[in-house]
Every structure is written in structure tokens, then in C-alpha cells.
Design a protein around this motif. Sequence first.
Motif, PDB file in Angstrom:
ATOM      1  N   LYS A  73       0.805  -1.224   0.000  1.00  0.00           N
ATOM      2  CA  LYS A  73       0.000   0.000   0.000  1.00  0.00           C
ATOM      3  C   LYS A  73       0.843   1.281   0.000  1.00  0.00           C
ATOM      4  N   ASP A  74       2.100   1.186  -0.421  1.00  0.00           N
ATOM      5  CA  ASP A  74       2.933   2.397  -0.572  1.00  0.00           C
ATOM      6  C   ASP A  74       2.729   2.901  -2.000  1.00  0.00           C
ATOM      7  N   THR A  75       1.603   3.582  -2.214  1.00  0.00           N
ATOM      8  CA  THR A  75       1.251   3.989  -3.570  1.00  0.00           C
ATOM      9  C   THR A  75       2.127   5.129  -4.093  1.00  0.00           C
ATOM     10  N   ALA A  76       2.681   5.903  -3.182  1.00  0.00           N
ATOM     11  CA  ALA A  76       3.548   7.003  -3.636  1.00  0.00           C
ATOM     12  C   ALA A  76       4.773   6.442  -4.353  1.00  0.00           C
ATOM     13  N   ASN A  77       5.460   5.491  -3.731  1.00  0.00           N
ATOM     14  CA  ASN A  77       6.636   4.892  -4.367  1.00  0.00           C
ATOM     15  C   ASN A  77       6.241   3.999  -5.543  1.00  0.00           C
ATOM     16  N   ALA A  78       5.072   3.347  -5.442  1.00  0.00           N
ATOM     17  CA  ALA A  78       4.596   2.529  -6.558  1.00  0.00           C
ATOM     18  C   ALA A  78       4.435   3.401  -7.797  1.00  0.00           C
ATOM     19  N   ARG A  79       3.867   4.594  -7.631  1.00  0.00           N
ATOM     20  CA  ARG A  79       3.682   5.511  -8.754  1.00  0.00           C
ATOM     21  C   ARG A  79       5.036   5.961  -9.331  1.00  0.00           C
ATOM     22  N   ILE A  80       5.981   6.250  -8.433  1.00  0.00           N
ATOM     23  CA  ILE A  80       7.303   6.700  -8.883  1.00  0.00           C
ATOM     24  C   ILE A  80       7.954   5.652  -9.789  1.00  0.00           C
ATOM     25  N   TYR A  81       7.878   4.386  -9.353  1.00  0.00           N
ATOM     26  CA  TYR A  81       8.554   3.349 -10.136  1.00  0.00           C
ATOM     27  C   TYR A  81       7.767   2.990 -11.398  1.00  0.00           C
ATOM     28  N   ALA A  82       6.455   3.179 -11.385  1.00  0.00           N
ATOM     29  CA  ALA A  82       5.693   3.013 -12.619  1.00  0.00           C
ATOM     30  C   ALA A  82       6.131   4.066 -13.639  1.00  0.00           C
ATOM     31  N   ILE A  98      -0.921  -0.417 -16.158  1.00  0.00           N
ATOM     32  CA  ILE A  98      -1.809  -1.209 -15.308  1.00  0.00           C
ATOM     33  C   ILE A  98      -1.583  -0.865 -13.845  1.00  0.00           C
ATOM     34  N   LEU A  99      -0.299  -0.733 -13.454  1.00  0.00           N
ATOM     35  CA  LEU A  99      -0.004  -0.379 -12.072  1.00  0.00           C
ATOM     36  C   LEU A  99      -0.585   1.001 -11.723  1.00  0.00           C
ATOM     37  N   LEU A 100      -0.437   1.956 -12.619  1.00  0.00           N
ATOM     38  CA  LEU A 100      -1.016   3.280 -12.380  1.00  0.00           C
ATOM     39  C   LEU A 100      -2.543   3.192 -12.286  1.00  0.00           C
ATOM     40  N   ALA A 105      -7.495   2.912  -8.922  1.00  0.00           N
ATOM     41  CA  ALA A 105      -8.626   2.098  -8.471  1.00  0.00           C
ATOM     42  C   ALA A 105      -8.634   1.987  -6.951  1.00  0.00           C
ATOM     43  N   LEU A 106      -7.431   1.847  -6.360  1.00  0.00           N
ATOM     44  CA  LEU A 106      -7.325   1.771  -4.904  1.00  0.00           C
ATOM     45  C   LEU A 106      -7.829   3.056  -4.256  1.00  0.00           C
ATOM     46  N   ALA A 107      -7.664   4.178  -4.970  1.00  0.00           N
ATOM     47  CA  ALA A 107      -8.151   5.472  -4.471  1.00  0.00           C
ATOM     48  C   ALA A 107      -9.614   5.693  -4.853  1.00  0.00           C
ATOM     49  N   ASP A 108     -10.256   4.680  -5.420  1.00  0.00           N
ATOM     50  CA  ASP A 108     -11.660   4.732  -5.825  1.00  0.00           C
ATOM     51  C   ASP A 108     -11.915   5.780  -6.906  1.00  0.00           C
ATOM     52  N   ASP A 109     -10.940   5.957  -7.776  1.00  0.00           N
ATOM     53  CA  ASP A 109     -11.092   6.872  -8.916  1.00  0.00           C
ATOM     54  C   ASP A 109     -11.222   6.014 -10.178  1.00  0.00           C
ATOM     55  N   GLY A 110     -12.437   5.518 -10.411  1.00  0.00           N
ATOM     56  CA  GLY A 110     -12.663   4.582 -11.511  1.00  0.00           C
ATOM     57  C   GLY A 110     -12.362   5.169 -12.871  1.00  0.00           C
ATOM     58  N   ALA A 135     -12.646  -3.308 -17.563  1.00  0.00           N
ATOM     59  CA  ALA A 135     -14.071  -3.657 -17.474  1.00  0.00           C
ATOM     60  C   ALA A 135     -14.559  -3.622 -16.034  1.00  0.00           C
ATOM     61  N   LEU A 136     -13.748  -4.115 -15.114  1.00  0.00           N
ATOM     62  CA  LEU A 136     -14.182  -4.195 -13.723  1.00  0.00           C
ATOM     63  C   LEU A 136     -14.311  -2.821 -13.067  1.00  0.00           C
ATOM     64  N   VAL A 137     -13.467  -1.866 -13.438  1.00  0.00           N
ATOM     65  CA  VAL A 137     -13.625  -0.524 -12.851  1.00  0.00           C
ATOM     66  C   VAL A 137     -14.641   0.298 -13.626  1.00  0.00           C
ATOM     67  N   TYR A 138     -14.713   0.092 -14.938  1.00  0.00           N
ATOM     68  CA  TYR A 138     -15.596   0.921 -15.749  1.00  0.00           C
ATOM     69  C   TYR A 138     -17.057   0.505 -15.610  1.00  0.00           C
ATOM     70  N   ARG A 139     -17.292  -0.707 -15.095  1.00  0.00           N
ATOM     71  CA  ARG A 139     -18.679  -1.170 -14.967  1.00  0.00           C
ATOM     72  C   ARG A 139     -19.454  -0.288 -13.986  1.00  0.00           C
ATOM     73  N   LYS A 140     -18.755   0.387 -13.040  1.00  0.00           N
ATOM     74  CA  LYS A 140     -19.451   1.296 -12.134  1.00  0.00           C
ATOM     75  C   LYS A 140     -19.940   2.539 -12.871  1.00  0.00           C
ATOM     76  N   ILE A 141     -19.205   2.904 -13.932  1.00  0.00           N
ATOM     77  CA  ILE A 141     -19.553   4.090 -14.713  1.00  0.00           C
ATOM     78  C   ILE A 141     -20.543   3.728 -15.819  1.00  0.00           C
TER      79      ILE A 141
END
Length: 475
Positions: A73-82, A98-100, A105-110, A135-141
Motif C-alpha cells: 500500500k505504498d502507492t507514492a513509491n509505486a507511482r514513482i517506479y511506474a 496497469i499499475l497506475l 482504483a485503490l483510491a476509488d477513482d474509476g 471492465a471491472l472498474v468501468y462497470r461502475k460508470i
Amino acid sequence: MKAIKYVLMGVLMLGFGTSVKAQDGSKADVDAVKKIISSKPADLAKQMKPFYKANKKNAENLIAFGRAFFEVKDTANARIYAEYALQASKNKCAPAYILLGDIAALADDGGAAAAQYDQAIYADPKLVDAYYKYALVYRKIDPRGAARKLDELKAARPDISVDAIKGHIFMISGDRKSAYEAFKQVPVENIDPSYLNEFARASYFGGHFDDALKACEQGLKNNPGNPTFTRLAMFSNYELKNYDAAKTYLHKYFNEIKDVEFSEYDHYYAALIHEALNDKENAKASYHKALDLVSDSSMIKRWDILKTLAQSHQKDGDLDNAIKYYQEFLGCKPEVKVDDYETLADIYSSFAKEEADDAAKVALLKKAAEVYATIGEKFPIQQAYASYKRAELINKTDKDMAGRLAKADYQKVVDLLGDKADRSKSENTMLKYSLHYLMFGSYLDKNIPAAKSFAEKILTIDPEYNPALEILKLK
């Protein structure tokens, strides 16, 4: 003190040993970085620096580092390395997008997640995971938009089956009809076990009981003690009129499945199954168990159970209980309709037909007639119909029209419909036979002019009506 000192030194040595390995741009760097991240060192950035330096052109390793950060759950560093992976690949690393997307998605920004997954698809049109995640995130929209993306995957990868996951997306979006249509494209034995429950429910609640049963039977092959499959197999067999099979599942569900909290819906179906097998005692007991458990939030409503229970007593020839439970049904249903009242009249009428005692028969017919009087009061738009039905019932209590007991109600039908310009076919029928009664009554009273007047009115509705033609011949 010395013992503590040596322990601390040992820990430090172990820490140094896990952080300085590799750093050569090889696969071994990934394992080393995972160990560093899991140990949560205070100098994380310092320890990561040589690994980034050794791998800054290795997009595959950089994205593996980012994924390791994401897993904790260290999304800040995950984003940096992506972002590092994208730089190394000149924006062609689909797993980085995909990582981004996963971070968004983890931040609930579909929306942002879907945009990143779409970028992954653009970078690698055959990357299955990107389509699935989109498909799984866009189905909410937009569930249908999500399904269309899976159709794009099918076009790009004909070897991949997408219909089951489309069914899953529609199901979690609340669109059971589309879910059923998607699942139906896949042979039941090829549906992932995790989706069989959804296919069974989509089929059952959509009225496709054959498919619901197939899904349940397949599910029970994988998980013989599954309560949901057992329950829906019981329900579906009942709906398919496979009553003996339904009873087998009923016995298994209520007696062999452990840790199940039985619902009012379960007991209601148990009652229906017992009823179908002419097991009256268990049927009544199950209806009452359902009534004990039912609440305002239940899928089956109290009034539906009461109505079915009343019908059960009606079949048994138990007038008192049939009327009792039907009156309770009328008393608790929020919106009572004409048909609901009319069914009560039908209960009285049906018992009247079977009644041998003339006085009892008349009493029942009068009860039925009273119901139609109530309909006329509560539903003014139905006054003509209610008066006509009441007149028919009252006329049955008046042998040979001796007392002209139905005259007032038939006259009311004539008053309501006689001058109506846009009568329906059924209204013409009611008016014709109401006029017939009044015509024949006038004839019995030897009032031939009045009888002829009614006959002429009948012939404006039905010019070939023989009784009216015969009356006109009288002198």
C-alpha cells in the motif's frame, strides 16, 4: 549487557546482509528489493537508490519494484517506479499503465483507473489483464461500456472467452437480465466455479429455471454441501414441477446442510413443495413458519404468504380459514386492487357452488355480492362492472326472478352505460344483458310496452338478438 549488544549486532548484520545483495540489473534485484520493502527500513530511499541506478533502463524490473511497493500500500513509491518504467520503455510498458490504473482504483477513482488501463491496451492490444481490469472498474460508470471493452478483447484474442466475466460484470451491476444472456453463451461446465453462483441466481430470478438448475447441479459437483446451490435447486425443481426432486433437495437443505439460517422464503417454498405433494400438515406448518419470520424487508411479503395460505385452505374445503387468511391478506396489503377483492367474492362463490343446503348457498352468494358492493364504493370507475356482477349473484338467489331482487343493480348498469358514447365491447355486453333482465321482468309483469322499449334498446347494441326480436312481435 553483552548479550543484548551481540543480539543487536546480529540484527544489524542481518539487515545489512539483505540490503546490499545484487544491484546488477538482474532478476535477483527484484527479490532483494522485496526484502528491503518488507523490512520497512528508515533509510528506504537510500537503500533503493543503487537498485534504481542499476535498473534504470530495465522497465521489467522497475515495474516489479513498483508492484512490490503497491502490495504494501505504498502507492507514492509505486507511482514513482511506474513512471520510471515508462521512461525506460519510452511510454511502451503496458504493465506500468496497469499499475497506475491499480493505484487509481485503490483510491476509488474509476475514471482515472479506466484511462490508465486503456493506455495499457493501447501499448499492448493483446494484454488480457488490461481489458479485464478496465471492465471491472468501468462497470461502475457504464456496465455496457465495460462489456464492449471485453468484446474488443475477444476480437484481439479470439482464444479468450469473455462472456462469463461479462455476466459477472452485469451481475454485480444489478443487471440480471444481461448477466443471464452473457452467461448463457458459455457451456455451464466451462463457467468458472466462482461465477456459477451468479449464473444460478441470474437464471432463477429471471425465470429461467432449467438453466438455474443446470448451474446448481454443476456447482454441487464442485461443492456438494453448498447451501445456495442446494436451495436454488430446490426452488427451481419446484418451478419446473419436479416435485419429488424438489423434496429431495428440501430434505438435504433443511436436514443435511450445516450452519444455515433458514429464511421465510425457504419455509414458503417448503410449504409450496409439501402442498404440491399433498402433504397438507407440513405445508400448513411451513406457511406458519414463514409468517413467523417475515418482515417488511423480506423478499416475500406477508400478504403473499397469507393469500397462498388462504388458497390452500380453500382447496381443502375449509371456508372459515380460507376467509380468515384472505381477510388478513386484504388487511395488510398496502395497495388492495379490484382483483384482490374479486378473489374474495370468488371464494364465496366457489363454496356456494358446492353447497347442498339452499339457505347456506344463498348466504354465501349474498356474501359474494357484498364484496362487489364494496368494489363499487372503493373504485367508482368500476361501478358499472361491480353492479353487474352483484346483480348476477343476487339473481342466483332469486328463483325464477320471483322477487325481482337484481332489478336495482341491473338498472344501475343501464343508468351508467346507457348514454355512454364510447362503450367498450365488454360494456356493451353488460348493458345488453342488463336490459334483457329488465325486458324479461317487464314481460313477467305483463308490461308489454316497457318490455318492447327495453327490446329496442337491446337491438341498437345487437340487431340480431333473438329474445328482443321475439318481444317486439308481441301485441
